[in-house]
Design an enzyme around this catalytic site. Structure first.
Site, PDB file in Angstrom:
ATOM      1  N   HIS A 272      71.176  35.509  54.453  1.00 12.60           N
ATOM      2  CA  HIS A 272      69.981  36.336  54.245  1.00 12.60           C
ATOM      3  C   HIS A 272      68.966  35.578  53.405  1.00 12.60           C
ATOM      4  O   HIS A 272      69.320  34.684  52.630  1.00 12.60           O
ATOM      5  CB  HIS A 272      70.331  37.724  53.702  1.00 12.60           C
ATOM      6  CG  HIS A 272      70.878  37.793  52.309  1.00 12.60           C
ATOM      7  ND1 HIS A 272      70.087  37.743  51.184  1.00 12.60           N
ATOM      8  CD2 HIS A 272      72.155  37.949  51.840  1.00 12.60           C
ATOM      9  CE1 HIS A 272      70.827  37.879  50.099  1.00 12.60           C
ATOM     10  NE2 HIS A 272      72.094  37.994  50.465  1.00 12.60           N
TER      11      HIS A 272
ATOM     12  N   GLU B 156      77.762  34.471  51.345  1.00 14.76           N
ATOM     13  CA  GLU B 156      77.646  35.247  50.097  1.00 14.76           C
ATOM     14  C   GLU B 156      78.541  34.538  49.091  1.00 14.76           C
ATOM     15  O   GLU B 156      79.494  33.863  49.482  1.00 14.76           O
ATOM     16  CB  GLU B 156      78.144  36.699  50.273  1.00 14.76           C
ATOM     17  CG  GLU B 156      77.273  37.617  51.119  1.00 14.76           C
ATOM     18  CD  GLU B 156      75.946  37.997  50.492  1.00 14.76           C
ATOM     19  OE1 GLU B 156      75.681  37.621  49.323  1.00 14.76           O
ATOM     20  OE2 GLU B 156      75.148  38.651  51.174  1.00 14.76           O
TER      21      GLU B 156
ATOM     22  N   ASP C 152      73.086  34.038  45.219  1.00 16.61           N
ATOM     23  CA  ASP C 152      72.907  35.152  46.187  1.00 16.61           C
ATOM     24  C   ASP C 152      71.512  35.106  46.775  1.00 16.61           C
ATOM     25  O   ASP C 152      70.646  35.850  46.363  1.00 16.61           O
ATOM     26  CB  ASP C 152      73.186  36.477  45.476  1.00 16.61           C
ATOM     27  CG  ASP C 152      73.175  37.666  46.427  1.00 16.61           C
ATOM     28  OD1 ASP C 152      73.242  37.445  47.646  1.00 16.61           O
ATOM     29  OD2 ASP C 152      73.089  38.807  45.955  1.00 16.61           O
TER      30      ASP C 152
ATOM     31  N   GLU D 268      68.332  41.962  53.534  1.00 16.24           N
ATOM     32  CA  GLU D 268      69.745  42.309  53.355  1.00 16.24           C
ATOM     33  C   GLU D 268      69.932  43.232  52.153  1.00 16.24           C
ATOM     34  O   GLU D 268      70.716  44.176  52.195  1.00 16.24           O
ATOM     35  CB  GLU D 268      70.583  41.029  53.144  1.00 16.24           C
ATOM     36  CG  GLU D 268      72.085  41.266  53.091  1.00 16.24           C
ATOM     37  CD  GLU D 268      72.640  41.490  51.694  1.00 16.24           C
ATOM     38  OE1 GLU D 268      73.816  41.852  51.578  1.00 16.24           O
ATOM     39  OE2 GLU D 268      71.894  41.313  50.694  1.00 16.24           O
ATOM     40  N   GLU D 269      69.167  42.948  51.093  1.00 17.99           N
ATOM     41  CA  GLU D 269      69.382  43.651  49.820  1.00 17.99           C
ATOM     42  C   GLU D 269      68.943  45.115  49.859  1.00 17.99           C
ATOM     43  O   GLU D 269      69.220  45.858  48.935  1.00 17.99           O
ATOM     44  CB  GLU D 269      68.653  42.915  48.681  1.00 17.99           C
ATOM     45  CG  GLU D 269      69.120  41.472  48.451  1.00 17.99           C
ATOM     46  CD  GLU D 269      70.490  41.383  47.780  1.00 17.99           C
ATOM     47  OE1 GLU D 269      71.121  42.433  47.577  1.00 17.99           O
ATOM     48  OE2 GLU D 269      70.913  40.251  47.490  1.00 17.99           O
TER      49      GLU D 269
ATOM     50  N   HIS E 297      72.392  39.245  40.850  1.00 16.68           N
ATOM     51  CA  HIS E 297      71.616  40.437  40.511  1.00 16.68           C
ATOM     52  C   HIS E 297      71.436  40.549  38.993  1.00 16.68           C
ATOM     53  O   HIS E 297      71.427  41.643  38.440  1.00 16.68           O
ATOM     54  CB  HIS E 297      72.280  41.715  41.049  1.00 16.68           C
ATOM     55  CG  HIS E 297      72.371  41.753  42.553  1.00 16.68           C
ATOM     56  ND1 HIS E 297      72.520  42.923  43.267  1.00 16.68           N
ATOM     57  CD2 HIS E 297      72.312  40.772  43.487  1.00 16.68           C
ATOM     58  CE1 HIS E 297      72.566  42.647  44.562  1.00 16.68           C
ATOM     59  NE2 HIS E 297      72.450  41.343  44.717  1.00 16.68           N
TER      60      HIS E 297
ATOM     61  N   ASP F 141      66.352  37.111  51.537  1.00 19.71           N
ATOM     62  CA  ASP F 141      65.734  37.859  50.432  1.00 19.71           C
ATOM     63  C   ASP F 141      66.620  37.820  49.193  1.00 19.71           C
ATOM     64  O   ASP F 141      67.804  37.468  49.269  1.00 19.71           O
ATOM     65  CB  ASP F 141      65.497  39.321  50.849  1.00 19.71           C
ATOM     66  CG  ASP F 141      66.779  40.039  51.304  1.00 19.71           C
ATOM     67  OD1 ASP F 141      67.645  39.370  51.892  1.00 19.71           O
ATOM     68  OD2 ASP F 141      66.908  41.245  51.057  1.00 19.71           O
TER      69      ASP F 141
HETATM   70 ZN   LIG Z   1      73.661  38.419  49.118  1.00 19.39          ZN
END
Ligand SMILES: [Zn+2]
Length: 358
Positions: free
Chosen positions: A58, A144, A88, A119-120, A330, A60
């Site tokens: 992904h 991931e 990530d 994706e997020e 995150h 984003d």
């Molecule tokens: Zn991810």
């Protein structure tokens, strides 16, 4: 923001090495263009749907805190590269592009790189790509951070809102009202019982080895002297693979049907906000065995949601794999290890260039 700058950057690197690319773009709910990108190596027809192995990443990231001044300026501290998206999942993207730049590579037949948007916020790009293209990879590696382990199973993630309705009245005159909070209390007890029942159905590959259910928030009432007319609950559950997606919604609807007899005058509604199933690829599948062999590490399960759930409905074998540790993602601590990036490049190069011996 559009993810186009990322996919344009990837396209420029892939095109320079003779890879073909195809964009599958869409306009999101905010009117912003989002791009999914399909890429095939030199000599392979990008329109050919006979995809044997695809690597998906992904494009984003989650938003970063305003006071994280170096979020977009990667900083190397020892062996760790820090920055927003480091693990990530820009680290994995960098690994894919590095391998694509390999000189004199002999790519396996039916190889693709897939880059996805959004994706997020619920794997929207992946779902669009599955729905709007005939892309059906037999085997798929979803990037991931798994500390380079082959994650071959993951729990699902579901979220639902429940609203309990009663009737407001002066608290001095209880006979005229129906307390949504007292009714909600009955429902919460029933949900707790459901959680206990689910904990007896186990899947030993997970820790904890069962479906977890949580009443995360409860809000209700408007003042101390008013019988509450409404209560709102948020319920989430993380299901083990194999649990029917209808099982918990059906159980909650049965509880809501019973509510008016349990607490006269009340009623409730259920709104499923998110429903992502779990996924599981067999321990002895060629893809799991292959990732285990190239990394020398045993397969694991993952506790976080990923695009693997959506793709496992169309692909035979799905594994989540990548450098870095999701525990730093995150957050302002996000980082990825340089040695893990290098190992990932070797593992990906190995898998992209040598056929599975089956
Ligand atoms: Zn991810």
């Amino acid at each position: 923001m559009s993810n186009r700058p990322v996919t344009d950057y990837a396209t420029s690197i892939l095109s320079a090495q003779g890879w073909s690319t195809r964009e599958v773009s869409y306009v999101d709910e905010a009117g912003i263009e989002k791009v999914n990108l399909i890429a095939s190596p030199p000599g392979q027809d990008i329109a050919d749907c006979a995809v044997d192995l695809a690597f998906l990443c992904h494009t984003d990231t989650v938003p970063y805190a305003k006071d994280w001044s170096q979020a977009l300026q990667p900083v190397l501290q020892g062996e760790m590269l820090h920055g927003c998206g480091a693990c990530d999942v820009k680290g994995f993207l960098a690994c894919l592009l590095t391998v694509a730049e390999s000189k004199d590579a002999r790519w396996i037949d039916g190889l693709r790189i897939l880059l996805t948007a959004d994706e997020e916020v619920g794997c929207i790009g992946s779902k669009r790509l599955i729905g709007s293209s005939n892309l059906r990879p037999r085997r798929l590696i979803v990037g991931e951070p798994t500390s380079l382990r082959a994650a071959r199973a993951g729990k699902g993630y579901c979220l639902a809102g429940i609203v309990i309705h009663g009737r407001e009245a002066h608290s001095a005159l209880p006979a005229q009202g129906v307390s949504a909070i007292y009714a909600a209390a009955r429902l919460v007890s029933a949900l707790e019982e459901l959680g206990q029942q689910l904990s007896t159905e186990t899947h030993s590959f997970f820790e904890p080895p069962f479906t977890t259910l949580n009443v995360g928030t409860i809000n209700g009432g408007s003042a101390k002297n008013i019988i509450p007319g409404r209560a709102d609950l948020l319920v989430e559950w993380r299901s083990i693979p194999g649990l029917s997606p209808e099982r918990i919604p059906t159980a909650i609807l049965t509880m809501l049907e019973r509510l008016p007899t349990q607490y006269s005058g009340s009623r409730g509604t259920l709104d499923i906000l998110r429903q992502q199933a779990g996924f599981e690829t067999a321990a002895d599948s060629p893809l799991v065995k292959r990732v285990e062999r190239v990394t020398g590490l045993p397969a694991v399960s993952i506790a976080f949601g990923s695009e693997a759930s959506a793709w496992s409905t169309v692909a035979d074998e799905v594994v989540v794999f990548g450098p870095g540790d999701m525990r730093s993602a995150h957050s302002e601590r996000e980082c990825v290890s340089i040695p893990e990036l290098n190992t990932a490049v070797q593992a990906i190069r190995n898998m992209m260039q040598a056929r599975f011996d089956i």
